[in-house]
Design a protein around this motif. Sequence first.
Motif, PDB file in Angstrom:
ATOM      1  N   TRP A 145       3.167  -7.849   3.852  1.00 37.54           N
ATOM      2  CA  TRP A 145       2.622  -6.575   3.355  1.00 37.54           C
ATOM      3  C   TRP A 145       3.561  -5.545   3.899  1.00 37.54           C
ATOM      4  O   TRP A 145       4.056  -5.367   4.918  1.00 37.54           O
ATOM      5  CB  TRP A 145       1.190  -6.436   3.840  1.00 37.54           C
ATOM      6  CG  TRP A 145       1.007  -6.344   5.418  1.00 37.54           C
ATOM      7  CD1 TRP A 145       1.029  -7.630   6.172  1.00 37.54           C
ATOM      8  CD2 TRP A 145       0.745  -5.364   6.259  1.00 37.54           C
ATOM      9  NE1 TRP A 145       0.795  -7.428   7.450  1.00 37.54           N
ATOM     10  CE2 TRP A 145       0.648  -5.894   7.448  1.00 37.54           C
ATOM     11  CE3 TRP A 145       0.782  -3.869   6.074  1.00 37.54           C
ATOM     12  CZ2 TRP A 145       0.486  -5.099   8.758  1.00 37.54           C
ATOM     13  CZ3 TRP A 145       0.633  -3.347   7.370  1.00 37.54           C
ATOM     14  CH2 TRP A 145       0.367  -3.648   8.669  1.00 37.54           C
ATOM     15  N   GLU A 146       3.235  -4.351   3.006  1.00 37.70           N
ATOM     16  CA  GLU A 146       4.659  -3.226   3.173  1.00 37.70           C
ATOM     17  C   GLU A 146       4.082  -1.924   2.754  1.00 37.70           C
ATOM     18  O   GLU A 146       3.456  -2.009   1.680  1.00 37.70           O
ATOM     19  CB  GLU A 146       5.786  -3.577   2.668  1.00 37.70           C
ATOM     20  CG  GLU A 146       6.973  -2.438   2.831  1.00 37.70           C
ATOM     21  CD  GLU A 146       8.204  -3.019   2.258  1.00 37.70           C
ATOM     22  OE1 GLU A 146       9.221  -2.149   2.135  1.00 37.70           O
ATOM     23  OE2 GLU A 146       8.323  -4.135   1.642  1.00 37.70           O
ATOM     24  N   GLY A 147       4.292  -0.915   3.594  1.00 40.16           N
ATOM     25  CA  GLY A 147       4.119   0.427   2.966  1.00 40.16           C
ATOM     26  C   GLY A 147       5.036   1.215   2.186  1.00 40.16           C
ATOM     27  O   GLY A 147       6.252   0.721   2.444  1.00 40.16           O
ATOM     28  N   GLY A 180      -4.449   5.327   6.011  1.00 45.97           N
ATOM     29  CA  GLY A 180      -5.696   4.669   6.450  1.00 45.97           C
ATOM     30  C   GLY A 180      -5.606   3.184   5.986  1.00 45.97           C
ATOM     31  O   GLY A 180      -6.386   2.433   6.157  1.00 45.97           O
ATOM     32  N   HIS A 181      -4.797   3.132   4.902  1.00 46.50           N
ATOM     33  CA  HIS A 181      -4.678   1.771   4.136  1.00 46.50           C
ATOM     34  C   HIS A 181      -3.895   0.859   5.083  1.00 46.50           C
ATOM     35  O   HIS A 181      -4.031  -0.259   4.841  1.00 46.50           O
ATOM     36  CB  HIS A 181      -4.062   1.920   2.874  1.00 46.50           C
ATOM     37  CG  HIS A 181      -4.908   2.812   1.876  1.00 46.50           C
ATOM     38  ND1 HIS A 181      -4.509   2.836   0.457  1.00 46.50           N
ATOM     39  CD2 HIS A 181      -6.322   3.299   1.738  1.00 46.50           C
ATOM     40  CE1 HIS A 181      -5.474   3.343  -0.042  1.00 46.50           C
ATOM     41  NE2 HIS A 181      -6.479   3.941   0.658  1.00 46.50           N
ATOM     42  N   ARG A 182      -3.241   1.346   6.123  1.00 44.91           N
ATOM     43  CA  ARG A 182      -2.152   0.497   6.719  1.00 44.91           C
ATOM     44  C   ARG A 182      -3.092  -0.618   7.479  1.00 44.91           C
ATOM     45  O   ARG A 182      -2.786  -1.833   7.482  1.00 44.91           O
ATOM     46  CB  ARG A 182      -1.210   1.200   7.694  1.00 44.91           C
ATOM     47  CG  ARG A 182      -0.667   0.321   8.605  1.00 44.91           C
ATOM     48  CD  ARG A 182       0.587   1.310   9.409  1.00 44.91           C
ATOM     49  NE  ARG A 182       0.018   2.408  10.120  1.00 44.91           N
ATOM     50  CZ  ARG A 182      -0.827   2.366  11.347  1.00 44.91           C
ATOM     51  NH1 ARG A 182      -1.220   1.110  11.726  1.00 44.91           N
ATOM     52  NH2 ARG A 182      -1.403   3.317  11.490  1.00 44.91           N
ATOM     53  N   PRO A 183      -3.969  -0.154   8.428  1.00 45.00           N
ATOM     54  CA  PRO A 183      -4.831  -1.264   9.012  1.00 45.00           C
ATOM     55  C   PRO A 183      -5.492  -2.065   8.236  1.00 45.00           C
ATOM     56  O   PRO A 183      -5.909  -3.071   8.519  1.00 45.00           O
ATOM     57  CB  PRO A 183      -5.653  -0.205   9.962  1.00 45.00           C
ATOM     58  CG  PRO A 183      -5.756   0.865   9.311  1.00 45.00           C
ATOM     59  CD  PRO A 183      -4.351   1.358   8.624  1.00 45.00           C
ATOM     60  N   ILE A 184      -6.149  -1.462   6.984  1.00 48.08           N
ATOM     61  CA  ILE A 184      -6.842  -2.433   6.291  1.00 48.08           C
ATOM     62  C   ILE A 184      -5.986  -3.723   5.633  1.00 48.08           C
ATOM     63  O   ILE A 184      -6.302  -4.797   5.484  1.00 48.08           O
ATOM     64  CB  ILE A 184      -7.482  -1.501   4.943  1.00 48.08           C
ATOM     65  CG1 ILE A 184      -8.479  -0.463   5.376  1.00 48.08           C
ATOM     66  CG2 ILE A 184      -8.034  -2.504   3.753  1.00 48.08           C
ATOM     67  CD1 ILE A 184      -8.929   0.381   4.349  1.00 48.08           C
ATOM     68  N   ALA A 185      -4.382  -3.146   5.230  1.00 44.79           N
ATOM     69  CA  ALA A 185      -3.669  -4.047   4.637  1.00 44.79           C
ATOM     70  C   ALA A 185      -3.461  -5.195   5.881  1.00 44.79           C
ATOM     71  O   ALA A 185      -3.436  -6.438   5.535  1.00 44.79           O
ATOM     72  CB  ALA A 185      -2.468  -3.399   4.546  1.00 44.79           C
ATOM     73  N   TYR A 215       1.154  -1.197  -0.034  1.00 46.99           N
ATOM     74  CA  TYR A 215      -0.018   0.017   0.035  1.00 46.99           C
ATOM     75  C   TYR A 215       0.647   1.241   0.134  1.00 46.99           C
ATOM     76  O   TYR A 215       2.047   1.060   0.168  1.00 46.99           O
ATOM     77  CB  TYR A 215      -0.779   0.134   1.245  1.00 46.99           C
ATOM     78  CG  TYR A 215      -0.146   0.368   2.515  1.00 46.99           C
ATOM     79  CD1 TYR A 215      -0.068   1.557   3.106  1.00 46.99           C
ATOM     80  CD2 TYR A 215       0.357  -0.753   3.198  1.00 46.99           C
ATOM     81  CE1 TYR A 215       0.586   1.489   4.249  1.00 46.99           C
ATOM     82  CE2 TYR A 215       1.008  -0.613   4.325  1.00 46.99           C
ATOM     83  CZ  TYR A 215       1.133   0.654   4.855  1.00 46.99           C
ATOM     84  OH  TYR A 215       1.702   0.778   6.217  1.00 46.99           O
ATOM     85  N   MET A 216       0.457   2.232  -0.089  1.00 47.56           N
ATOM     86  CA  MET A 216       1.038   3.553  -0.429  1.00 47.56           C
ATOM     87  C   MET A 216       0.990   4.362   0.986  1.00 47.56           C
ATOM     88  O   MET A 216      -0.112   4.575   1.519  1.00 47.56           O
ATOM     89  CB  MET A 216       0.635   4.614  -1.476  1.00 47.56           C
ATOM     90  CG  MET A 216       1.636   5.888  -1.803  1.00 47.56           C
ATOM     91  SD  MET A 216       1.068   6.973  -2.709  1.00 47.56           S
ATOM     92  CE  MET A 216       1.085   5.879  -4.407  1.00 47.56           C
ATOM     93  N   ASP A 217       2.215   4.404   1.770  1.00 49.28           N
ATOM     94  CA  ASP A 217       2.156   4.777   3.079  1.00 49.28           C
ATOM     95  C   ASP A 217       1.765   6.309   3.162  1.00 49.28           C
ATOM     96  O   ASP A 217       1.517   6.763   4.493  1.00 49.28           O
ATOM     97  CB  ASP A 217       3.450   4.530   3.947  1.00 49.28           C
ATOM     98  CG  ASP A 217       4.667   5.513   3.329  1.00 49.28           C
ATOM     99  OD1 ASP A 217       4.432   6.319   2.239  1.00 49.28           O
ATOM    100  OD2 ASP A 217       5.861   4.847   3.549  1.00 49.28           O
ATOM    101  N   THR A 218       1.780   6.993   2.056  1.00 50.76           N
ATOM    102  CA  THR A 218       1.144   8.529   2.131  1.00 50.76           C
ATOM    103  C   THR A 218      -0.486   8.449   2.496  1.00 50.76           C
ATOM    104  O   THR A 218      -0.974   9.035   3.353  1.00 50.76           O
ATOM    105  CB  THR A 218       1.106   9.247   0.959  1.00 50.76           C
ATOM    106  OG1 THR A 218       2.510   9.270   0.370  1.00 50.76           O
ATOM    107  CG2 THR A 218       0.470  10.487   0.853  1.00 50.76           C
ATOM    108  N   PHE A 219      -1.053   7.249   2.501  1.00 52.47           N
ATOM    109  CA  PHE A 219      -2.453   6.861   2.642  1.00 52.47           C
ATOM    110  C   PHE A 219      -2.498   6.208   3.875  1.00 52.47           C
ATOM    111  O   PHE A 219      -2.750   4.911   3.917  1.00 52.47           O
ATOM    112  CB  PHE A 219      -3.178   6.363   1.605  1.00 52.47           C
ATOM    113  CG  PHE A 219      -3.192   7.225   0.355  1.00 52.47           C
ATOM    114  CD1 PHE A 219      -3.948   8.258   0.291  1.00 52.47           C
ATOM    115  CD2 PHE A 219      -2.514   6.791  -0.634  1.00 52.47           C
ATOM    116  CE1 PHE A 219      -3.894   9.186  -0.905  1.00 52.47           C
ATOM    117  CE2 PHE A 219      -2.488   7.370  -2.020  1.00 52.47           C
ATOM    118  CZ  PHE A 219      -3.146   8.608  -2.092  1.00 52.47           C
TER     119      PHE A 219
END
Length: 500
Positions: A369-371, A348-353, A342-346
């Motif tokens: 998985w990694e930002g 909110g995508h981290r917990p979804i990942a 996921y792109m770590d700028t976003f």
Amino acid sequence: MSTDFIVVTPDDAVEFNDVYRNVTGSAGYIASNNIYSRLVLNEWSDINAHPDLATHWECLDGARRWRFHLNQAARWHDGTPLTAHDVYYTHTHAMAHGYTGGRMLKDVAHIEIINDYTLDYHLKGPNSGFLVMLGNFVWTHILPAHLYEGTDWATNPHNLNPVGSGPFRFAEWIPGEHIIMEAVKDHWGPRPEIDRLIMKIVPDRDECVRMLARGEAHYFPQDTLTKGRLPLLDGATANIELMLDRGPGQALLDFNQAQERWKDVRARRAIAQAIDRTEIDTLGDPGISQAWDHFLLASTDWAFNAEAKAPAHDQASAEALLDEAGMTRGNDGRRGSLNMYYMDTFDGHRPIAQIVSDQLGRIGFDVAWEGLSSVDWAEKITKNRDFDLIIIGGAMTPDPEIMSTKYSTGGDNNVGGHANSDVDAAFQRAREATTLAERGEHYRELQNVFARDVEYVPLFWYGTYFARSTDFFGWSDQMAYTVPWWHWGRIRPVTSVNKA
């Protein structure tokens, strides 16, 4: 006494030319929107385009040709007149070299200069949604041809010392500290009523929120404030207001369909059935954000198909489909490894990942998985397609045409390698339609195709959390969405008299 408007952001700039290379969410990406101009402006809450460099435009030949009339007063910050040649050069060069600015211009067959202040964009076919492609993202801003023509964009010094035509001129960038832009007081368009626009670089998102609460900043970009950070505003001593609303897009899971395994719809459907949205919904905020199983947001009501949904959670069916597709469990009980980014700028995508990784683990996959930073994303994901799965934003408002670059065969932002002739046909029919009602019919059919073939897996309709100073006026919603939220040329201080 000068008036400073301060935006605090966790992501530093890389450069200030997003037409060349997109660095989504960076301070440079946001600053570019205030330094440069585009032909038209478009906000996610309004499907209509509004003037910027173009004072007006005409849809000709059944939406096959679009004519733009430029503001003849427009000037670059160095005083050079801005003409049709600047527009022609910027967009033709970006298309020819596959730069980011060309992503939204894939339907353009050629651009014709009619005179110094008039251009025609000749399209390969009708596209009634063309304006939103020009106005919705910063990538389509116009560069000064007299400073870029004949140079290599990769090394042009003005990527770091930009000369634009927008309401603010670049003054200083100290990496890791701040970007300072000064108001163009004799600007050819609406003139800024603040003196300096300052972007402070503070990597700690918590501290960004605290700075606003203490009055040390007046705003921060999207994805800085989240539901979990709302308590940081408690006891704020500054004059601020909190803006909570449905967001303009969703988080989704996409496949690398260049890989043989994901070309099998059974494998994609199995992954979709492994997703349990009741767990994802714990991240939601009632009325603001929620787990989502549709392929478009309901806020795009003119095109939304309530019947088109992702496959429902069914772990047993997911297991059976994977076996049918040849992705069987080994002697160790595992089906193999997957990498997901996921792109770590976003943020909110981290917990979804994390949740998606855990759920895929239950059907036998070991998911790493990694930002990634936006720079690494551009290299690893967009350029090299070196991934199995990605968590990415999509299905943006206000017009599904924006999605075409991601899901049309050969789309310039089609990092997932999608190649579905029925998807292509639905997009094409929507472009050819002349009324919003007709376009909506074709987009509803597009969502049926997405659901049938599981082109991607919708996960979460995210919300927007903004806090902003009430000592200033001129935000996007206060300007009837005639400018995007990241454009601060209309911002002005509010006096005590006006407040009363």
